[in-house]
Design a protein around this motif. Sequence first.
Motif, short mmCIF file in Angstrom:
data_model
loop_
_atom_site.label_atom_id
_atom_site.label_comp_id
_atom_site.label_asym_id
_atom_site.label_seq_id
_atom_site.Cartn_x
_atom_site.Cartn_y
_atom_site.Cartn_z
N UNK A 234 -0.81 5.99 3.05
CA UNK A 234 0.54 5.41 3.06
C UNK A 234 1.52 6.30 2.29
N UNK A 235 1.06 6.81 1.17
CA UNK A 235 1.93 7.69 0.38
C UNK A 235 2.20 8.99 1.15
N UNK A 236 1.17 9.53 1.81
CA UNK A 236 1.35 10.75 2.58
C UNK A 236 2.32 10.54 3.74
N UNK A 237 2.17 9.42 4.46
CA UNK A 237 3.06 9.12 5.58
C UNK A 237 4.50 8.97 5.09
N UNK A 238 4.66 8.29 3.97
CA UNK A 238 6.00 8.11 3.41
C UNK A 238 6.64 9.45 3.05
N UNK A 239 5.85 10.35 2.44
CA UNK A 239 6.39 11.65 2.08
C UNK A 239 6.72 12.48 3.31
N UNK A 240 5.86 12.40 4.34
CA UNK A 240 6.14 13.14 5.58
C UNK A 240 7.44 12.65 6.22
N UNK A 241 7.64 11.33 6.25
CA UNK A 241 8.87 10.79 6.84
C UNK A 241 10.09 11.21 6.05
N UNK A 242 9.95 11.25 4.71
CA UNK A 242 11.08 11.70 3.90
C UNK A 242 11.40 13.17 4.17
N UNK A 243 10.36 14.00 4.24
CA UNK A 243 10.58 15.42 4.52
C UNK A 243 11.17 15.62 5.91
N UNK A 244 10.67 14.84 6.87
CA UNK A 244 11.18 14.97 8.24
C UNK A 244 12.63 14.55 8.32
N UNK A 245 12.96 13.46 7.64
CA UNK A 245 14.35 13.00 7.64
C UNK A 245 15.27 14.02 6.97
N UNK A 246 14.78 14.58 5.86
CA UNK A 246 15.58 15.59 5.16
C UNK A 246 15.79 16.83 6.03
N UNK A 247 14.70 17.24 6.74
CA UNK A 247 14.80 18.42 7.59
C UNK A 247 15.75 18.18 8.76
N UNK A 248 15.65 16.98 9.36
CA UNK A 248 16.55 16.67 10.48
C UNK A 248 17.99 16.62 10.01
#
Length: 437
Positions: A213-227
């Motif tokens: 869950x923590x990994x998914x949350x971090x990936x979504x944050x990174x993806x949102x930041x990158x987009x």
Amino acid sequence: MFFDNRELLSRSSTFKLLLYFLACIGVIYTVFVHQVYLSSDAFHRKQLDRELSQETEVFAALATQGKIDATRTLIAEKQSISSPFTYHIQPVSTQMASLSYPAALTGNQPYFELSELKSGSSLLLDDHTVLRIEINQDLLQQYRDDLAPMMISGVALPVIVMIAGAVWFAVNIIQKLQRVNFAMNRVLCGEKSVKLAVSRNDDEFDLLSIHLNFMIEQIEKKESSLKALTVGIAHDLRTPMSRMKLRIESLLDDANNPQIKEELEACHDDLELLLGMFNGMLEIANLNSGKQLVSKQPVDLAAVAQDAVDFLRPLAEEKLQQLTIRQDTPYQLDGEPNLLFRATINLIENAIKYTPEKGIITVVIDPFGVVVIDNGEGISDLDKSRVCEPMYRGDKSRTQAGYGLGLSLVDAVMKRHGGEVIFRDNTPGLRARLYFS
């Protein structure tokens, strides 16, 4: 539950390891039970031999006292009850006499001899008869028959219980892993805000779920930041490039030097390409994020495809290609005509680009949507899953013009209309379908 997991159970390494372990335990336990069976049978036989010896001593005492009639009476009584022995009074044979007697017998002295045989004893009663006492073989066999099912059930029941326990344990583990795999598949398919359930057991699976869950949350944050960064850069760069384009256009109007004018035209074309790329990236991002409103209305898909074919027919004729359209069935849907037109035209333009000269391209409207069929280069299986990614080019050599956003726009348009883009081989060529569910 068990039947739903049969295939997973057969592939489970945990279940196979448990079965191997249970097989070893079962073999050891079977050997142990077999030894118990043999020991129990031997102990029972020894008990019968001891009782046989005691029984023989009783009759020997009566024979010593010369009470032959009492001996016969006792034999009759024992035969009338359930005795573990059988009694037989037989005449003395010559061989028996030579084995049991001295050469001559005298007077009233009651000589007897106890001869231990394999399954009984022989006792001399008088000069002419001998009593043979034997273990009842039917009773001995009955004991073995009664003992064997108990031994078999003693092996079978624990093995069945252990196998059932192994199945339950493996299924339990598989179900927990399946929940993890299912959640990760949702993440891979692009679903947002996926969370794995965490129970109150606080076991290793809960710890795994917390970490995932923590990994998914971090990936979504990174993806949102990158987009956000990508869209921001595209938006910020578009404005100064538009100004540069206008200035170059004004310089082109006033340029008298042919060499300077040629250089300015090259800069203008490059800026036009960059602006098109940034505009495409912004449009795809807005479509995927839902920021761009889609005003849907009844649309005739055949009319949209016909307009796209008419628009691109001159491009196909330049390559001497045969571009045709066929309507198998009418198809009506609620959609945005301009976006559907752009998706269809991008798909057909892509087919024209990668189909060689004198190739054949057919656009078909069927009950599932639009399919564009060509006999060109096609797409490899590896590229089929990635050609709709922004900036991805199946042409690794970059010999074809473009910047890898055409199919990304098609994919974004189809998602906003509840459909998808499907690629299949045409051998040779490609079948690219706009599938509306």
